[in-house]
Structure formats: C-alpha cells, structure tokens
Design an enzyme around this catalytic site. Structure first.
Site, mmCIF file in Angstrom:
data_model
loop_
_atom_site.group_PDB
_atom_site.id
_atom_site.type_symbol
_atom_site.label_atom_id
_atom_site.label_comp_id
_atom_site.label_asym_id
_atom_site.label_seq_id
_atom_site.Cartn_x
_atom_site.Cartn_y
_atom_site.Cartn_z
ATOM 1 C CB CYS A 15 -0.942 0.035 1.207
ATOM 2 S SG CYS A 15 -0.081 0.340 2.764
ATOM 3 C CB CYS A 18 4.467 -0.223 2.097
ATOM 4 S SG CYS A 18 3.347 -1.404 2.855
ATOM 5 C CG ASP A 409 10.277 33.356 -29.667
ATOM 6 O OD1 ASP A 409 10.713 34.486 -29.889
ATOM 7 O OD2 ASP A 409 10.543 32.367 -30.376
ATOM 8 C CG ASP A 590 11.006 28.237 -31.318
ATOM 9 O OD1 ASP A 590 11.252 29.412 -31.012
ATOM 10 O OD2 ASP A 590 11.067 27.806 -32.480
ATOM 11 C CG ASP A 594 12.845 31.819 -27.014
ATOM 12 O OD1 ASP A 594 12.846 33.058 -26.944
ATOM 13 O OD2 ASP A 594 12.408 31.190 -27.998
#
Length: 696
Positions: A15, A18, A409, A590, A594
């Site tokens: 579980c 644990c 951008d 991208d 950037d």
C-alpha cells in the site's frame, strides 16, 4: 563528486503507506530526489557516495521489504499476492459473520469460531505484523501498527474468553477476522486503482517491448528492440511499429505519431526524415538507420521524464505528508485515551472500552492522505501525455495555478517559421508573372529556409519561366544570378531604404524590378489561444527579437496589447523578471535565445521542434505543435490541482469526523474497517475521474 541516480526494485510494498515508510527512511539518511512507487515497485534516489548502497539495501529490507535484482525479478508467489490473501481470509471470515445472522448452533461454538479465525489471524500477523514490527523497530510507525494492534486485541480478548469460558459476550473473533479481511480488500482496491493511475507510463513502456527487423548483408534477422545498436539498418514494414529513433535511408511512409504528439492524423515521411521509436507505419515501407537507442531514445527519455515527474511533489502535498508522519503515534494516544476514559469515567466495562479503542485505531487510516496527491498527479500527468504534453514534475502543476501572464516568443511559437510572400510591389514596366518566374528560378538554387518556402508557395501561381546560366549565394546579402540572355539579377536585402515590411528587393541589370515583403505565417490556433487566455483573465505578452513593425502587426492581428520587440536573450530575461514580480508568469518559446527566459519564468513551455537547449530549459514540452496544447496544459493543471484539494479535504474531513465518532462508541470496529477501505476508494476514484473529466 557528481550525484548519480540509483534505481532499486523493491517487492513487498502492498500500500502507499509502505512506500511512505521507505521514503521517510531514505530522506532520514540524507538522500536526494527520492521516488518510491509501490504500484511499480520502484525506489529511486540520488547519491554521490555509491559505497553506502549495501547499507541502504539492508535498511530497506530491515523495514520488511525485499530488494531484488531487476534482471532476476521472480513472479510474486501465489500465496504472497494480496488478492489471494484476501480470498483466503474471506472464505473463513464469511461463516464467522454468518453466525450473527443464522441460528446454526455449531457456528456459535467458541472452539469453531477460534478454528475459523485462527488462519485469518495468522495471515494478518504475517501481512501486517511483520511490517508493523519493522516500522516500530526503525522508529517510523506505519498504519500496519494500528491494524495489527486492533485485530490482535480483539483476538487475544476472545481467546482469553474462550479459555476462561466466560461466555458469548467475550467472543469477538468475527471482529478480528473482519478487520484483517476488509483491510486486505482495501489493499486490493488500492493496488489496482493506483495501477490505473500509472497506466500512462506502463502503456508507453509497452511500446518498447517490440521486435526489430535488422538488415545484415542483404538478409533480415528479427531481434528485440532493446538489442538494436546505433548504426544498425532496420526494415520497417506497413503495420509495424518503429522500434527505435532513426533516419530514413530509403522508402516513403505515412506514420501515426499519436503516441508522441497526441495527433492522430498520419504524417508523411520520406528519405532523410527522422522517425521516432514507438510510432506506427500506417502505409508504406521504409529502411531506417538507428540513431538513438536504449536510454537515449525519445521514448525512453519521455518515460524517464514522467517517472521523475511523479516524484516531484507539489507543495500542497507537504501538509498531507507532515500530518501522515505523526498520525500513527497520535492515533495510538487517542485510542489509549479512549480506553482509559471509557473504562474509568463511564463504567462501560472492559469489553466496551476495548471495542471503542479498537474502532479508533482501525478507522484512522492515513492512507487516504498519502494517496490524495500522488494519484491525482499521476492521472493528470498521464492525461497530459496523451494530449502530447510532457510535464517535468508534479510541482509544475501547482506552479501554474493563478497564472497572471503568458509570454510568447514570435518565430516558431506563435508563427510557423515557414515563410510566405505577404506583398509584391512592382516597378513600372514589369508584370507579376515575370517577377514570380525570376524569384522561383533564383530561389530554386538556394538552400536557405526562406528560399525553400518561397519556391514551394510560388508553384501554385502562374509565372513566366526563366532559365539561368549561373547562380550563387552571397552570405548575408542574397542571391546573384545570370540568365541565358546575359541579364544579371540580384535578389536580397534592399540596397536603399524601404518601408520596414519590404525586406527583399529584386534587381535586373541594377534596375529595381520589385520590392517583396516576406514573413512567416501565423499558426492556425494562435488567435483562438490568445482569446481563450484573455477570457481566463491571463494577460498575453509578445517578447521577440524581431523588428518592431512586424511584432506590432502580429500583435494587432492576434489581439496582444503588450509587446516587447527587438529583444536580445538578456533583454528577454529582464522582461520575464519584470512580469515575474507582478505575478505568476509562463514563458512559451522555442529557440536557443529563449533558454534563459524559459528557465527564469515560473514555468517554461517549449515546443517539441524547438532547439535542444530550449527543451532542456523548459518544465513543459509540447510534443504537438498545435498551440491549443498551451490551453489544454493550463486546464489539465488547474483540474489536477482541484482534484488534489478535493482529495485532501476528503481525507482530512474523514479522519476529523470518524475518530471522535469511534471514540464515543458509535462505531464498531468492523464498520470502521469497511469505512477505512472505502475512504481510499473514494480518494482514488476521484483521482481517476480526471481521466474522463471535461477540463475545458
């Protein structure tokens, strides 16, 4: 010495509690980047000192778990599966419960009840007792302590009643057996439900378990995808799955890349194009050269990214973890207090006092608190991945809450990066077909991205053909050419001052033929994205290195009011910092320029076709270049956070209400055990709703 990631396979976790006990142990040891998943039986952590590994393994096994070698993982024995333990216990518990409903005399016999309860109690001792003892020995009491003490108290009390022949009022064998059986049922539900929340990673891992057709000296041999080496030539036929990342060396095909991008429309691929492992050839046959294999493949990196993401806890989880860590000792004190007050202050007697104390221990499961955040995060990350959105960490989900600004951008983000002709201004004496013909003839000889875009676009229009004798590129200026009639041409940046939107000029024999305005095209969903952000109360901002006029034109088209043009990387960083001080800020970009801004924003979002440095700097990667993914990401994050808060509210409210009711004697231990199991199911079920919930 640099820290290295250690991965261990640990069995015996039944579980989330644990997993939490192992997590606490490793954090106590001062280890970093700890991830413990009981569903996948994985334990990960970072350490610079590999020599401590044997001791760490010994400590984990000291908690009652088993560290196994991944290569030699044995299937779980039949008797050790929690489902089988539950079925075994249920068979013996059912007759014990039936004695309360049926008048069959033999079921009321204390010896018969002892015989029926004993096998269940032994299973409970082995399942919960071992874990309870280990957790107490290591100073980190877990939920199993409460379950074991509660069931053992009921069993021992009943056993004393049987030996002393004290009568039916001392027999609570059904309580001891039912507690164990119902908690095992809760473990079964928990394990199965959490397996569903981790299904996104498991589904991706299935894509790695395929065969590959390796071409050697003209013959084809079938090998496992994991045995493919970089540089191997592979044959991928129609209907096959691409086994690893590679470059196409021959053939044409339509590939379904939905597994990576979330986009179901097939993508046409031909020689020199890249293919990604896990995508499917819907039509055609190709030969590829394997480039990225094993841990370097896109698929492996995505799986690793998602596993790490599940490890990064949102700050909202820290409250739940803190409460859960002190919960068991507090509950034991409350149970002891309940027993003492009920026995000495109310004259309710030993039996009633003990039942009330047992009910407090059994109903107080902190598992729901432990499950509240990770289950919601796993489902949220999985849903995002299915939509082509990779989120680097559950903490990112909370970081985008209450976003005030989204900075974009321009080129490659709001625009496609593919250029087109916006306007051709003809000089007197020249016609449009003639000018188009000259542009096409010259740009066909160039490898520049703008040139390729223009040639592709002009093919759709009527033009006067021109045959060139020579053509050469002058770097940074443009193209010079000569036709078969001896006319000299120049196509490039204007020699004289022109309006800003005209960025190319065409000359013949030093006489200007035309001025050309070239710009990249706006992405299809850009305007819709900006409108949706504004509707949500988020301010869109354009931050670009491009010319001010072109930025202003784009911003006016899309409805962006705040513009920062002609920005260098350090300028973008200052702009991000400025908005960051005003409120939560997301940066979408991208390019290499950037990268600093992506890192500095609260959350950086990178496009999949971005530069590698931008992808590494961002916390979110959009595998699908459709800008709608930005809104989808924000919506999934918002609803994941809502789900976490709902789960935590339910988990806390359940315990705040249930413990006093049990302490006051209004709840018997069997009902408590059922309610405890039900609380886990409620939390997990609420998390699983995220898979199908409408998030728009």
């Amino acid at each position: 010495m640099a820290e290295q990631l250690v991965e261990l396979n640990v069995t015996g976790m039944h579980c989330n509690n644990c997993a939490m006990s192992i997590h606490k142990l490793l954090e106590k040891k001062g280890l970093h980047n700890v991830l413990v998943s009981f569903a996948s039986e994985e334990v990960k952590f970072s350490t610079a000192d590999q020599s401590i590994l044997p001791q760490i393994i010994k400590d984990i096994e000291g908690l009652g778990f088993k560290v196994v070698d991944e290569e030699n993982v044995q299937p779980t024995p039949f008797y050790d599966k929690v489902e089988n333990k539950f079925i075994f216990c249920a068979i013996f518990t059912a007759p014990l419960l039936l004695h309360m409903l049926l008048p069959w005399h033999f079921l009321h016999n204390p010896i018969v009840q002892l015989i029926l309860c004993l096998p269940v109690f032994i299973v409970g001792c082995l399942h919960f007792g071992k874990s309870a003892y280990s957790s107490l020995k290591n100073g980190m009491p877990n939920m199993d302590v409460l379950i074991f003490i509660g069931s053992a108290s009921a069993f021992i009390y009943s056993l004393v009643g049987t030996i002393e022949n004290l009568g039916g009022h001392y027999l609570f064998y059904e309580t001891a057996a039912t507690i164990i059986t119902l908690v095992l049922l809760g473990n079964v539900f928990e394990k199965r439900s959490v397996n569903q929340t981790t299904s996104a990673v498991k589904n991706l891992m299935k894509f790695q378990q395929v065969n590959a057709n390796r071409v050697i000296n003209g013959s084809v041999e079938v090998i496992s995808a994991k045995d493919v080496a970089a540089g191997d030539t592979l044959l991928v036929n129609e209907g096959d799955q691409v086994p690893v990342d590679g470059d196409i060396i021959s053939g044409n095909a339509l590939l379904n890349e939905a597994m990576i991008t979330g986009e179901s429309i097939p993508v046409a691929k031909t020689k020199y194009d890249k293919v990604i492992g896990g995508t499917i050839v819907q039509q055609g046959n190709i030969r590829i050269l394997a480039t990225k294999v094993g841990a370097n493949s896109t698929l492996s990196q995505i799986i690793d990214l998602m596993k790490k993401a599940q490890a990064a806890k949102p700050p909202v989880q820290k409250l739940g973890d803190k409460v859960a860590s002190i919960f068991v000792p507090v509950v034991l004190l409350i149970a002891l207090g309940t027993f003492v007050i009920t026995y000495f202050a109310t004259d309710a007697g030993l039996q009633r006092s003990m039942m009330n104390a047992i009910a407090v221990m059994v109903i107080s499961c902190p598992c729901a608190m432990g499950l509240a955040t990770p289950t919601a995060v796993m489902v949220g990350l999985g849903r995002a991945a299915k939509n082509g959105i990779l989120i680097k960490g559950g903490d990112t989900i909370e970081a985008v809450a209450n976003t005030k600004f989204v900075l974009f951008d321009k080129t490659g983000t709001l625009t496609t990066g593919k250029f087109s002709i916006k306007e051709i201004k003809l000089e007197e004496g020249f016609n449009i077909e003639q000018v188009r013909g000259v542009i096409s003839a010259i740009e066909e000889r160039s490898n520049h991205p703008i040139a390729k875009s223009l040639v592709s676009e002009l093919q759709a229009y009527p033009q006067q053909k021109l045959i060139l004798r020579t053509a050469k590129e002058e770097k940074g200026l443009g193209m010079r050419a000569e036709d078969v009639d001896g006319n000299n041409y120049f196509l490039g940046t204007a020699k004289h001052k022109t309006p800003d939107h005209f960025n190319l000029t065409l000359y013949r024999n030093q006489v200007r033929m035309a001025q050309i305005a070239v710009d990249d095209t706006i992405k299809p969903n850009a305007a819709s994205l900006i409108a949706q952000l504004k509707k949500a109360g988020i301010v869109p901002v354009l931050v670009s290195g491009d010319k001010a006029l072109r930025c202003n034109t784009l911003a006016a088209t899309l409805g962006i009011k705040e513009i920062h043009a002609e920005m260098l990387p350090e300028d973008k960083l200052k702009v991000v910092d400025m908005y960051h001080k005003k409120g939560k800020t997301i940066m979408v970009g991208d390019g290499i320029n950037d990268a600093p801004a992506l890192t500095h924003a609260d959350v950086g979002v990178s496009m999949n076709d971005a530069s590698q440095i931008a992808i590494q700097s961002a916390r979110v990667i959009l595998l699908n270049t459709d800008l709608q993914s930005v809104v989808t990401f924000l919506q999934i994050s918002k609803h994941t956070l809502i789900t976490i808060k709902q789960n935590l509210f339910w988990a806390f409210a359940y315990n705040i209400v249930a413990i006093p009711i049990a302490a006051l004697g209004f709840l018997n231990p069997m009902v408590g055990a059922f309610a405890m199991a039900f609380s886990d199911v409620i939390v997990i079920g609420n998390s699983l709703r995220l898979k199908i919930k409408k998030v728009s």
